[in-house]
Design a protein around this motif. Structure first.
Motif, mmCIF file in Angstrom:
data_model
loop_
_atom_site.group_PDB
_atom_site.id
_atom_site.type_symbol
_atom_site.label_atom_id
_atom_site.label_comp_id
_atom_site.label_asym_id
_atom_site.label_seq_id
_atom_site.Cartn_x
_atom_site.Cartn_y
_atom_site.Cartn_z
ATOM 1 N N TYR A 55 0.734 -0.985 -0.160
ATOM 2 C CA TYR A 55 0.055 0.233 0.322
ATOM 3 C C TYR A 55 0.483 1.484 -0.200
ATOM 4 O O TYR A 55 2.127 0.968 0.747
ATOM 5 N N SER A 56 0.350 1.866 -0.788
ATOM 6 C CA SER A 56 0.714 3.703 -0.770
ATOM 7 C C SER A 56 0.255 4.531 -0.246
ATOM 8 O O SER A 56 -1.031 4.459 -0.509
ATOM 9 N N PHE A 57 0.366 5.471 0.843
ATOM 10 C CA PHE A 57 -0.017 6.021 1.703
ATOM 11 C C PHE A 57 -0.032 7.225 0.659
ATOM 12 O O PHE A 57 -1.342 8.469 0.202
ATOM 13 N N ARG A 58 0.978 7.688 -0.629
ATOM 14 C CA ARG A 58 0.989 9.320 -1.169
ATOM 15 C C ARG A 58 -0.182 8.688 -1.984
ATOM 16 O O ARG A 58 -0.572 9.911 -3.192
ATOM 17 N N ARG A 59 -0.410 7.548 -2.659
ATOM 18 C CA ARG A 59 -1.221 7.760 -4.329
ATOM 19 C C ARG A 59 -2.602 6.293 -3.453
ATOM 20 O O ARG A 59 -3.448 6.722 -4.108
ATOM 21 N N ASN A 60 -2.663 6.506 -2.376
ATOM 22 C CA ASN A 60 -3.614 5.985 -1.348
ATOM 23 C C ASN A 60 -4.385 4.778 -3.143
ATOM 24 O O ASN A 60 -5.488 4.262 -3.166
ATOM 25 N N ALA A 61 -3.518 3.355 -2.488
ATOM 26 C CA ALA A 61 -3.430 3.029 -3.618
ATOM 27 C C ALA A 61 -2.798 1.613 -3.113
ATOM 28 O O ALA A 61 -1.990 1.298 -2.689
ATOM 29 N N ARG A 62 -3.078 0.080 -3.650
ATOM 30 C CA ARG A 62 -2.790 -1.226 -2.974
ATOM 31 C C ARG A 62 -2.307 -1.914 -5.057
ATOM 32 O O ARG A 62 -2.672 -1.705 -5.613
ATOM 33 N N VAL A 63 -0.396 -2.455 -4.328
ATOM 34 C CA VAL A 63 -0.443 -2.896 -5.301
ATOM 35 C C VAL A 63 -0.271 -4.716 -5.144
ATOM 36 O O VAL A 63 0.031 -5.004 -3.696
ATOM 37 N N ARG A 64 -0.440 -5.515 -5.837
ATOM 38 C CA ARG A 64 -0.140 -7.132 -5.362
ATOM 39 C C ARG A 64 1.086 -7.129 -5.961
ATOM 40 O O ARG A 64 1.265 -7.401 -7.451
ATOM 41 N N LEU A 65 1.985 -8.193 -5.809
ATOM 42 C CA LEU A 65 3.160 -9.277 -5.967
ATOM 43 C C LEU A 65 2.587 -9.931 -6.021
ATOM 44 O O LEU A 65 2.565 -11.601 -4.894
ATOM 45 N N ARG A 66 2.969 -11.361 -6.801
ATOM 46 C CA ARG A 66 2.716 -12.695 -6.306
ATOM 47 C C ARG A 66 3.820 -12.904 -6.841
ATOM 48 O O ARG A 66 5.103 -13.035 -8.588
ATOM 49 N N VAL A 67 4.350 -14.594 -6.418
ATOM 50 C CA VAL A 67 6.074 -14.718 -7.211
ATOM 51 C C VAL A 67 5.374 -16.456 -7.079
ATOM 52 O O VAL A 67 4.159 -16.986 -6.008
ATOM 53 N N TRP A 68 6.502 -17.000 -7.760
ATOM 54 C CA TRP A 68 5.845 -18.687 -8.383
ATOM 55 C C TRP A 68 6.515 -19.884 -7.696
ATOM 56 O O TRP A 68 7.989 -19.096 -7.740
ATOM 57 N N THR A 69 5.906 -20.842 -7.094
ATOM 58 C CA THR A 69 7.248 -21.526 -5.919
ATOM 59 C C THR A 69 6.682 -23.044 -5.537
ATOM 60 O O THR A 69 5.725 -23.434 -5.961
ATOM 61 N N ASP A 70 7.566 -23.885 -5.897
ATOM 62 C CA ASP A 70 7.674 -25.019 -5.144
ATOM 63 C C ASP A 70 8.839 -25.193 -3.614
ATOM 64 O O ASP A 70 8.212 -26.181 -3.277
ATOM 65 N N GLY A 71 8.740 -24.466 -3.002
ATOM 66 C CA GLY A 71 9.227 -24.599 -1.550
ATOM 67 C C GLY A 71 9.961 -22.766 -1.368
ATOM 68 O O GLY A 71 9.813 -23.041 -0.124
ATOM 69 N N ASP A 72 11.136 -22.605 -2.141
ATOM 70 C CA ASP A 72 11.819 -21.874 -1.194
ATOM 71 C C ASP A 72 11.202 -20.576 -2.155
ATOM 72 O O ASP A 72 11.482 -19.793 -2.609
ATOM 73 N N VAL A 73 10.997 -19.523 -0.966
ATOM 74 C CA VAL A 73 11.349 -17.386 -1.533
ATOM 75 C C VAL A 73 11.737 -16.989 -0.815
ATOM 76 O O VAL A 73 11.929 -16.734 0.615
ATOM 77 N N PRO A 74 12.365 -15.763 -1.109
ATOM 78 C CA PRO A 74 13.246 -15.257 -0.704
ATOM 79 C C PRO A 74 12.681 -14.499 0.578
ATOM 80 O O PRO A 74 11.365 -13.750 0.435
ATOM 81 N N SER A 75 13.120 -14.262 1.739
ATOM 82 C CA SER A 75 11.919 -13.367 2.797
ATOM 83 C C SER A 75 12.197 -12.888 2.311
ATOM 84 O O SER A 75 13.576 -11.141 1.781
ATOM 85 N N VAL A 76 11.235 -11.691 2.845
ATOM 86 C CA VAL A 76 11.542 -10.038 2.324
ATOM 87 C C VAL A 76 11.205 -9.183 4.356
ATOM 88 O O VAL A 76 11.441 -7.944 4.055
ATOM 89 N N THR A 77 12.025 -10.113 5.209
ATOM 90 C CA THR A 77 11.780 -9.363 6.476
ATOM 91 C C THR A 77 13.151 -7.996 6.307
ATOM 92 O O THR A 77 12.607 -7.332 7.583
ATOM 93 N N ALA A 78 14.185 -8.007 5.733
ATOM 94 C CA ALA A 78 14.624 -6.673 5.448
ATOM 95 C C ALA A 78 14.544 -5.646 4.883
ATOM 96 O O ALA A 78 14.800 -4.822 5.321
ATOM 97 N N VAL A 79 12.886 -6.097 4.522
ATOM 98 C CA VAL A 79 12.442 -4.936 3.907
ATOM 99 C C VAL A 79 10.968 -4.510 4.838
ATOM 100 O O VAL A 79 11.674 -3.056 4.976
ATOM 101 N N TRP A 80 10.446 -4.762 5.521
ATOM 102 C CA TRP A 80 9.113 -4.573 6.404
ATOM 103 C C TRP A 80 10.095 -5.778 7.689
ATOM 104 O O TRP A 80 10.062 -6.972 6.827
ATOM 105 N N LYS A 81 9.372 -4.643 8.636
ATOM 106 C CA LYS A 81 9.414 -5.788 9.743
ATOM 107 C C LYS A 81 7.947 -6.475 10.618
ATOM 108 O O LYS A 81 8.267 -7.704 10.685
ATOM 109 N N THR A 82 7.380 -6.340 9.735
ATOM 110 C CA THR A 82 6.031 -7.186 9.742
ATOM 111 C C THR A 82 5.852 -8.008 8.936
ATOM 112 O O THR A 82 5.384 -8.879 9.443
ATOM 113 N N ALA A 83 6.772 -8.283 8.247
ATOM 114 C CA ALA A 83 6.462 -9.476 6.997
ATOM 115 C C ALA A 83 7.104 -10.801 8.006
ATOM 116 O O ALA A 83 6.667 -11.956 7.603
#
Lengths: 371, 262
Positions: B107-135
């Motif tokens: 979500y972007s507060f400035r634009r007041n809009a959401r966007v969804r990112l999606r990935v496909w995987t069979d098991g491993d996905v890189p973590s985004v905890t370094a980007v957002w603590k809430t992840a």
């Protein structure tokens, strides 16, 4: 030099101030918290798994059981998400929309009253509990008159509302609204300038706006940190664009500011209710359901929709395969779960007794955290 | 991972066939949407596909680069990670390709809009905890429920299920009535593969068909009668004819009592 005596203690899972079954593993040095680690899951019932195995209308009573002190908003979030996926949001009759807003604002007041009562009693103020429950009982009576249930309402349907308002219901709510502002003043007179209350809440658990967004905090804790963001205003649903209300914000982001924000929110909800009563009288009675198929089978696709629940952003992410009557996957974004995550950051360096105030100020409901 | 296709996407050219349906924008057109154009331009090669439904933009991202792309979007104003949800697509109609999908709602507060990112995987996905603590907790929950491994997560452990639980409940092959548990934490009580026994049957819980009445009511099992109040004595065998005649009335009286209570 001081000797550091680190000790690990369990806070909960059966502690009365945890408002459910929350366990916090504490590493303490004397009374001071070095580290707090919430341990959750004691109330996990697999709601998301159940959603995959029942038709969409059957899911609505299960949403009641998540945030069980604010079930009307849970219903609202779910039915709106399914309506958005089906593309019938615009077809919901006006009377049903207003009724939804009335129920969710009553629910917001009742949820905040329960929060205030338990938060105050955790900190040691016994009296507000009785005052808050006096008004909360009246709201629960309104719910009972509308749908027969007091807590788990199951009061909304995909495409509209199940029942029209009972006779005399609107007049009773009007009478309640007239008195409620004075009641909020009464609670405030007990706490807002109370010296003990301020000593226990001012400067406790400070969250800066950047930090709050980083942790994904929403609802009153975010607004207490000074971010003026409310989904009713930012991405309005139902008839909220027509209504006149303010979004209260705090300055310091501490427990006291979050308290003030919620008190003001109760007044604003009351203001919304007062505007809704004349509006619903203008609409024709009985016009409550959109003309949609009885068999709910949304098209294939995915959708995320969220509403402002009393605790924060309550979102549903639904994936539909377009062939069955049940969701392929329904993920719930519960505000309590996300807000609770910031507890360790807020509690670090405070006393154990402040942890009680912090759990209260986040306003968690464990049914929603664990789902 | 990069050559995977989303499940049963209608080709963009087929969309305008229905005259009543709103125009469906193609992937390139969505990528040029002012909402995401700036961020997409900086990570163009990682954005594999784009879709739109009910006004929500979904971008399909190269799994290996999701953390970088999230950082790019965060720098572009999408500072708030609303939600992170995993989906098991193994039973999805006409689905081919990787089993799991992870959806990140930003979500972007400035634009007041959401966007969804999606990935496909069979098991491993890189973590985004370094980007957002809430992840952090979102990823722990997704790991717990679906068994998706978020590489680089600081403490990827169970959060809703208990430690030692064997299985991932939101996988489509996980039975809704649950599985045999207990073997992992109390091996001395429940041997591996043993688990709790179902009531009177003596069989493991999962082998009992509840709908065929195999698992009788609790009251019928001897254990349930302990402390259950005054219970009649179990019916005695008929007195043998060789017994002395004197105690016979006593035994008969006891039998009568038992029958009254029953």
């Amino acid at each position: 030099m001081f000797d550091v005596h680190e000790m690990e203690v369990n806070f909960g899972p059966q502690h009365p101030s945890t408002h459910g079954v929350l366990r916090v593993l504490l590493k303490i040095d004397g009374e001071r918290i070095i580290e707090a680690k919430p341990v959750i899951g004691y109330l996990h019932r697999g709601t998301e798994k159940l959603f995959e195995h029942m038709a969409y209308p059957q899911c609505i009573p299960h949403t009641d059981r998540m945030d069980y002190v604010a079930s009307a908003t849970n219903n609202l979030g779910f039915v709106e998400t399914v309506e958005k996926l089906m593309g019938v949001t615009k077809q919901i009759p006006r009377r049903a929309q207003i009724l939804r807003v009335i129920l969710s604002e009553l629910q917001r007041i009742s949820s905040h009253l329960l929060w205030l009562a338990t938060h105050a009693i955790d900190i040691g103020a016994m009296t507000p509990f009785f005052y808050c429950f006096r008004e909360r009982e009246q709201i629960l009576d309104f719910f009972e008159a509308y749908c027969g249930a007091r807590l788990t309402l199951n009061c909304m349907r995909i495409g509209g509302m199940p029942e029209d308002v009972p006779a005399g219901w609107l007049e009773d709510i009007e009478a309640f609204c007239d008195k409620f502002d004075a009641a909020v003043d009464e609670y405030e007179s007990l706490l807002t300038t109370n010296r003990i209350w301020k000593r226990r809440t001012v400067g406790i658990g400070v969250l800066s706006p950047e930090e709050a967004i980083e942790w994904g905090i929403t609802g009153p804790p975010l607004r207490g940190s000074g971010v003026e963001w409310d989904l009713r205003r930012a991405q309005p649903y139902e008839i909220y664009p027509e209504l006149d209300f303010e979004v209260p914000v705090g300055k310091n982001g501490d427990t006291y500011d979050r308290y003030l924000v919620r008190m003001e929110e109760m007044r604003q909800s009351n203001r919304i209710l007062k505007q809704c009563i004349p509006l619903i009288r203008e609409t024709p009675a009985g016009d409550l359901k959109a003309k949609i198929s009885k068999v709910i089978r949304p098209p294939e696709g995915e959708v995320y929709h969220s509403i402002e629940s009393p605790k924060g952003e309550l979102g549903y992410y639904i994936v539909s395969d377009g062939k069955t009557q049940n969701a392929y996957r329904c993920h719930v974004r519960p505000p309590s779960f996300v807000n609770l995550q910031a507890l360790p950051a807020m509690a670090r360096g405070h006393l154990v007794s402040d942890l009680v105030a912090l759990i209260g100020t986040i306003d968690i409901v464990l049914g929603e955290v664990d789902r | 991972m990069s050559e995977t296709t989303p499940p049963s996407t209608p080709p963009p050219s087929a969309a305008p066939a229905a005259p009543t349906a709103p125009p469906v924008r193609g992937a390139d057109e969505i990528k040029r949407d002012p909402l995401v154009a700036a961020a997409v331009a900086r990570a163009a090669d990682a954005v594999l596909d784009a879709r739109e439904l009910v006004g929500e933009i979904t971008l399909f991202i190269d799994t290996a680069r999701i953390a970088d792309v999230c950082r790019t979007f965060k720098d572009d104003g999408f500072v708030y990670l609303v939600d992170l949800a995993g989906v098991d697509y193994s039973k999805f109609p006409n689905h081919t390709g990787p089993r799991f999908s992870v959806a990140y709602t930003l979500y972007s507060f400035r634009r007041n809009a959401r966007v969804r990112l999606r990935v496909w995987t069979d098991g491993d996905v890189p973590s985004v905890t370094a980007v957002w603590k809430t992840a952090n907790w979102h990823e722990r929950e997704t790991f717990d429920m679906l068994g998706i491994n978020f590489t680089g997560h600081p403490n990827l452990e169970r959060i809703l299920m208990w430690d030692g639980f064997n299985g991932h409940p939101l996988r489509k092959d996980f039975p809704i009535r649950g599985i045999d548990t207990g073997a992992r934490i109390y091996p001395e009580v429940f041997p591996e593969g043993g688990g709790p026994k179902a009531g009177s049957t003596g069989k493991p819980v999962n082998d009992v068909n509840l709908y065929k009445g195999e698992w009788k009511a609790y009251g019928s099992s001897p254990a349930a009668q302990i402390g259950g109040g005054a219970k009649p004595a179990p019916p005695k065998p008929a007195p043998k004819p060789v017994a002395a005649p004197a105690p016979a009335p006593v035994a008969a009286a006891a039998d009568d009592d038992a029958e009254e209570e029953a």
